[in-house]
Design a protein around this motif. Structure first.
Motif, PDB file in Angstrom:
ATOM      1  N   ASP A  40     -21.980 -24.578  40.270  1.00  0.00           N
ATOM      2  CA  ASP A  40     -20.466 -23.665  40.078  1.00  0.00           C
ATOM      3  C   ASP A  40     -20.679 -22.312  40.538  1.00  0.00           C
ATOM      4  O   ASP A  40     -22.128 -21.722  40.115  1.00  0.00           O
ATOM      5  CB  ASP A  40     -19.974 -23.657  38.839  1.00  0.00           C
ATOM      6  CG  ASP A  40     -18.371 -23.594  38.744  1.00  0.00           C
ATOM      7  OD1 ASP A  40     -18.036 -22.410  39.150  1.00  0.00           O
ATOM      8  OD2 ASP A  40     -17.791 -24.401  38.550  1.00  0.00           O
ATOM      9  N   MET A  41     -19.993 -21.746  41.402  1.00  0.00           N
ATOM     10  CA  MET A  41     -20.152 -20.387  41.602  1.00  0.00           C
ATOM     11  C   MET A  41     -19.991 -19.143  40.768  1.00  0.00           C
ATOM     12  O   MET A  41     -19.961 -18.263  40.789  1.00  0.00           O
ATOM     13  CB  MET A  41     -19.255 -20.229  42.849  1.00  0.00           C
ATOM     14  CG  MET A  41     -17.790 -20.389  42.769  1.00  0.00           C
ATOM     15  SD  MET A  41     -17.133 -19.963  44.297  1.00  0.00           S
ATOM     16  CE  MET A  41     -15.506 -20.153  43.880  1.00  0.00           C
ATOM     17  N   GLN A  42     -19.403 -19.794  39.323  1.00  0.00           N
ATOM     18  CA  GLN A  42     -19.181 -18.849  38.416  1.00  0.00           C
ATOM     19  C   GLN A  42     -20.153 -19.180  37.250  1.00  0.00           C
ATOM     20  O   GLN A  42     -20.229 -20.387  37.017  1.00  0.00           O
ATOM     21  CB  GLN A  42     -17.767 -19.024  37.876  1.00  0.00           C
ATOM     22  CG  GLN A  42     -16.770 -18.617  38.862  1.00  0.00           C
ATOM     23  CD  GLN A  42     -15.398 -18.790  38.331  1.00  0.00           C
ATOM     24  OE1 GLN A  42     -14.721 -17.918  37.955  1.00  0.00           O
ATOM     25  NE2 GLN A  42     -14.614 -19.880  38.579  1.00  0.00           N
ATOM     26  N   ASP A  43     -20.658 -18.177  36.487  1.00  0.00           N
ATOM     27  CA  ASP A  43     -21.539 -18.436  35.555  1.00  0.00           C
ATOM     28  C   ASP A  43     -20.706 -18.759  34.394  1.00  0.00           C
ATOM     29  O   ASP A  43     -20.440 -17.902  33.387  1.00  0.00           O
ATOM     30  CB  ASP A  43     -22.334 -17.159  35.520  1.00  0.00           C
ATOM     31  CG  ASP A  43     -23.394 -17.502  34.114  1.00  0.00           C
ATOM     32  OD1 ASP A  43     -23.402 -18.374  33.761  1.00  0.00           O
ATOM     33  OD2 ASP A  43     -24.272 -16.740  34.122  1.00  0.00           O
ATOM     34  N   THR A  44     -20.358 -19.921  34.117  1.00  0.00           N
ATOM     35  CA  THR A  44     -19.512 -20.146  32.937  1.00  0.00           C
ATOM     36  C   THR A  44     -20.272 -20.448  31.636  1.00  0.00           C
ATOM     37  O   THR A  44     -19.498 -20.151  30.466  1.00  0.00           O
ATOM     38  CB  THR A  44     -18.776 -21.511  33.178  1.00  0.00           C
ATOM     39  OG1 THR A  44     -19.850 -22.519  33.451  1.00  0.00           O
ATOM     40  CG2 THR A  44     -17.851 -21.529  34.417  1.00  0.00           C
ATOM     41  N   ALA A  45     -21.308 -20.349  31.600  1.00  0.00           N
ATOM     42  CA  ALA A  45     -22.479 -20.531  30.477  1.00  0.00           C
ATOM     43  C   ALA A  45     -22.446 -19.018  29.869  1.00  0.00           C
ATOM     44  O   ALA A  45     -22.168 -18.843  28.539  1.00  0.00           O
ATOM     45  CB  ALA A  45     -23.668 -20.964  30.676  1.00  0.00           C
ATOM     46  N   LEU A 219     -25.614 -22.340  37.840  1.00  0.00           N
ATOM     47  CA  LEU A 219     -24.042 -21.393  37.725  1.00  0.00           C
ATOM     48  C   LEU A 219     -24.437 -20.100  38.378  1.00  0.00           C
ATOM     49  O   LEU A 219     -24.936 -19.149  37.510  1.00  0.00           O
ATOM     50  CB  LEU A 219     -23.703 -21.657  36.132  1.00  0.00           C
ATOM     51  CG  LEU A 219     -23.707 -22.789  35.637  1.00  0.00           C
ATOM     52  CD1 LEU A 219     -23.340 -22.637  34.205  1.00  0.00           C
ATOM     53  CD2 LEU A 219     -22.642 -23.623  36.074  1.00  0.00           C
ATOM     54  N   ASP A 220     -24.218 -20.042  39.592  1.00  0.00           N
ATOM     55  CA  ASP A 220     -24.632 -18.919  40.329  1.00  0.00           C
ATOM     56  C   ASP A 220     -23.705 -18.572  41.369  1.00  0.00           C
ATOM     57  O   ASP A 220     -23.405 -19.513  42.136  1.00  0.00           O
ATOM     58  CB  ASP A 220     -26.084 -19.020  40.716  1.00  0.00           C
ATOM     59  CG  ASP A 220     -26.826 -17.705  41.347  1.00  0.00           C
ATOM     60  OD1 ASP A 220     -27.154 -16.831  40.473  1.00  0.00           O
ATOM     61  OD2 ASP A 220     -26.447 -17.601  42.646  1.00  0.00           O
ATOM     62  N   PRO A 221     -23.302 -17.339  41.599  1.00  0.00           N
ATOM     63  CA  PRO A 221     -22.482 -17.123  42.761  1.00  0.00           C
ATOM     64  C   PRO A 221     -22.895 -17.351  44.056  1.00  0.00           C
ATOM     65  O   PRO A 221     -22.281 -17.502  45.262  1.00  0.00           O
ATOM     66  CB  PRO A 221     -22.325 -15.373  42.815  1.00  0.00           C
ATOM     67  CG  PRO A 221     -23.176 -14.897  41.693  1.00  0.00           C
ATOM     68  CD  PRO A 221     -23.687 -15.914  41.139  1.00  0.00           C
ATOM     69  N   LEU A 222     -24.299 -17.447  44.310  1.00  0.00           N
ATOM     70  CA  LEU A 222     -24.880 -17.892  45.597  1.00  0.00           C
ATOM     71  C   LEU A 222     -25.432 -19.232  45.613  1.00  0.00           C
ATOM     72  O   LEU A 222     -25.044 -20.057  46.357  1.00  0.00           O
ATOM     73  CB  LEU A 222     -25.833 -16.723  46.013  1.00  0.00           C
ATOM     74  CG  LEU A 222     -25.405 -15.307  46.145  1.00  0.00           C
ATOM     75  CD1 LEU A 222     -26.710 -14.476  46.553  1.00  0.00           C
ATOM     76  CD2 LEU A 222     -24.533 -15.319  47.311  1.00  0.00           C
ATOM     77  N   ARG A 223     -26.447 -19.666  44.494  1.00  0.00           N
ATOM     78  CA  ARG A 223     -27.013 -20.934  44.648  1.00  0.00           C
ATOM     79  C   ARG A 223     -25.864 -21.840  44.044  1.00  0.00           C
ATOM     80  O   ARG A 223     -26.113 -23.230  44.437  1.00  0.00           O
ATOM     81  CB  ARG A 223     -28.263 -20.890  43.711  1.00  0.00           C
ATOM     82  CG  ARG A 223     -29.131 -20.024  44.180  1.00  0.00           C
ATOM     83  CD  ARG A 223     -30.443 -20.175  43.430  1.00  0.00           C
ATOM     84  NE  ARG A 223     -30.390 -20.096  42.064  1.00  0.00           N
ATOM     85  CZ  ARG A 223     -30.557 -20.757  41.016  1.00  0.00           C
ATOM     86  NH1 ARG A 223     -31.002 -21.816  41.357  1.00  0.00           N
ATOM     87  NH2 ARG A 223     -30.223 -20.240  39.731  1.00  0.00           N
ATOM     88  N   GLY A 224     -24.687 -21.444  43.392  1.00  0.00           N
ATOM     89  CA  GLY A 224     -23.959 -22.580  43.127  1.00  0.00           C
ATOM     90  C   GLY A 224     -22.755 -22.536  44.057  1.00  0.00           C
ATOM     91  O   GLY A 224     -21.644 -23.289  43.419  1.00  0.00           O
TER      92      GLY A 224
END
Length: 485
Positions: A40-45, A219-224
């Motif tokens: 996911d591109m948002q770090d929801t964790a 969960l990362d804006p680039l890798r996710g």
């Protein structure tokens, strides 16, 4: 890749950490699949699915748990099964007090955690605005009679139901808006099995369960962030998954253009009102102990709903009469895409003035508005916030869960259509059956399978396209100056 090639060691990539992605990942892991990754591109964790920082229909303060589906008995049955799982989750959550293994937002000493419950059985009042119940409501009661759960439904115009509600201590929620006293008529049904879930905590709990079962999360804006799914089945991620389940709320059509005839990104309109705790009369009145979830005229084309206040005093009210679209260029296509508060390049927190007026009570329409009609004692506070809630509508309001024709190894699991959250604990059970090729033997495999746009039971507005009246660009957006009631 044909579903028959799916095996426990298959590398499975799930795009999107919302309801569909979380539930599918959890049930895959429970089914013995050892290599499941959610991106996911948002770090929801890190945020605990905080709706103030995460753009997702799943990241919300609360969602309705209901079982009323008119003639759609398969959804009614699945919702009842999900209710048992929600109760089990409540028990597990309350018993999990070891802070070392829990996300910070779920720990017993977490700020603002309050009562350790994910779902609240506060009841749901399905209110009509007229002198009779709708045909959909009557059909719902008929199906509940067939399923043996009619005794938990209380009609406000049935003396036997009223007496039963009083004996079961639900009488105080039969007419919380005092409509009989104020208007001389109150036609509604109180469902004592329904209520709401704390949505962001429920997602965080589902992620916790999935990780315990062995699911990996990126969960990362680039890798996710997945920006393309190769038609050839090549990798969209360095781990080269064999199965890619496309989810992500309103982003699904932009990842898979093939679904644009079946799915459309739309937005409901949401406002909040903050009840100050020093107003103890209203603080108590709007608590979940005293106030139910309310749906108003949902079967009559207007569709407004509200919740009891949360721990911060927030009363959420949603407008579903019109589901808005926002068209833009995506890979050479003009499709509706989200326009959110945090993630998208073009950001938006306002809602159309039409929706705002319909919620708060400016009498510019031929039908009465919600707050001034039903919750007038909240008017003095004005609105606290507004938001567009983006999700994915299907052409017929049924989910889309199937392998994508012409894309080996790619499946789509989306189309929540504003009623998917209640199935979070159990949805993945049915998704996994479909991925394993058992869809034809289940009612949900048939209901959610790939279908032609001309074969569906209703078009749900998708045929309007950019020329339709729901496009945000055609509407004046409400500003804070419009918030006063």
């Amino acid at each position: 890749m044909a579903s028959s090639k799916l095996h426990p060691d298959s590398a499975i990539l799930i795009i999107g950490a919302g309801v569909f992605g979380l539930s599918t990942a959890l049930w895959l892991a429970r089914g013995g699949y050892k290599n499941v990754t959610v991106v996911d591109m948002q770090d929801t964790a890190a945020s605990g699915y905080n709706p103030d920082t995460v753009d997702s229909a799943s990241a919300d303060i609360n969602k309705i748990i209901r079982f009323s589906y008119g003639a759609e008995i398969d959804y009614q049955r699945l919702a009842m099964q999900a209710a048992a799982e929600w109760e089990d989750w409540n028990n597990q959550f309350a018993a999990t007090t070891d802070a070392s293994g829990l996300p910070a937002d779920l720990r017993p000493d977490g700020a603002g955690l309050g009562e350790r419950k994910l779902w609240r059985n506060c009841g749901m009042l399905r209110m009509s605005d007229g002198y009779q119940l709708s045909e959909v409501e009557l059909r719902t009661l008929e199906n509940m009679e067939k399923e043996g759960i009619r005794e938990f439904q209380f009609r406000t115009d049935d003396p036997i139901d009223i007496d039963r509600a009083e004996k079961r201590q639900w009488g105080h929620k039969m007419d919380p808006c005092h409509r009989q006293e104020r208007f001389g008529v109150h036609k509604a049904v109180l469902d004592s099995t329904a209520g709401f879930v704390v949505a962001y905590k429920s997602c965080s709990w589902a992620k916790y369960l999935a990780e315990k079962a062995g699911v990996k999360f990126i969960l990362d804006p680039l890798r996710g962030k997945v920006i393309d799914i190769s038609r050839s089945g090549d990798a969209v991620h360095e781990e080269t998954p064999l199965v890619k389940t496309a989810d992500g709320g309103g982003w699904t059509p932009s990842l898979l253009p093939e679904v644009s005839q079946l799915l459309e990104t739309t937005a409901g309109s949401v406002v909040t009102i903050r009840v100050p705790q020093e107003r103890q009369d209203l603080w108590e009145r709007y608590s979940a102990s005293n106030f139910p979830v309310i749906t108003w005229r949902m079967d009559e084309g207007n569709g407004i709903y509200s919740f009891p206040r949360d721990e911060e005093g927030i009363v959420k009210i949603g407008y579903r009469k019109t589901k808005w679209t926002n068209y833009d260029d995506v890979n050479g296509l003009r499709i509706s895409v989200p326009k959110t508060a945090h993630v998208t390049e073009k950001k938006e927190t306002r809602i159309p003035i039409t929706a705002l007026e319909g919620i708060k009570g400016k009498l510019t329409h031929s039908w009465p508005e919600y707050i001034m009609t039903n919750l007038p004692d909240l008017a003095e506070f004005g609105l606290h916030s507004t938001k567009l809630c983006w999700y994915t509508d299907s052409i017929d309001n049924s989910f889309l869960v199937d392998y994508v024709p012409g894309r080996p190894g790619v499946a789509v699991c989306s189309g929540g259509s504003g009623h998917g959250f209640k199935f979070l604990p159990i949805l993945g059970r049915e998704v996994v059956k479909i991925l394993e090729g058992q869809g034809e033997s289940t009612p949900y495999g048939k209901l959610w399978g790939w279908r032609g746009a001309d074969m569906t039971k209703g078009r749900n507005g998708l045929e309007e396209g950019e020329d339709g009246p729901r496009v945000l660009a055609k509407h004046r957006m409400a500003s804070p100056q419009d918030w006063k009631i």
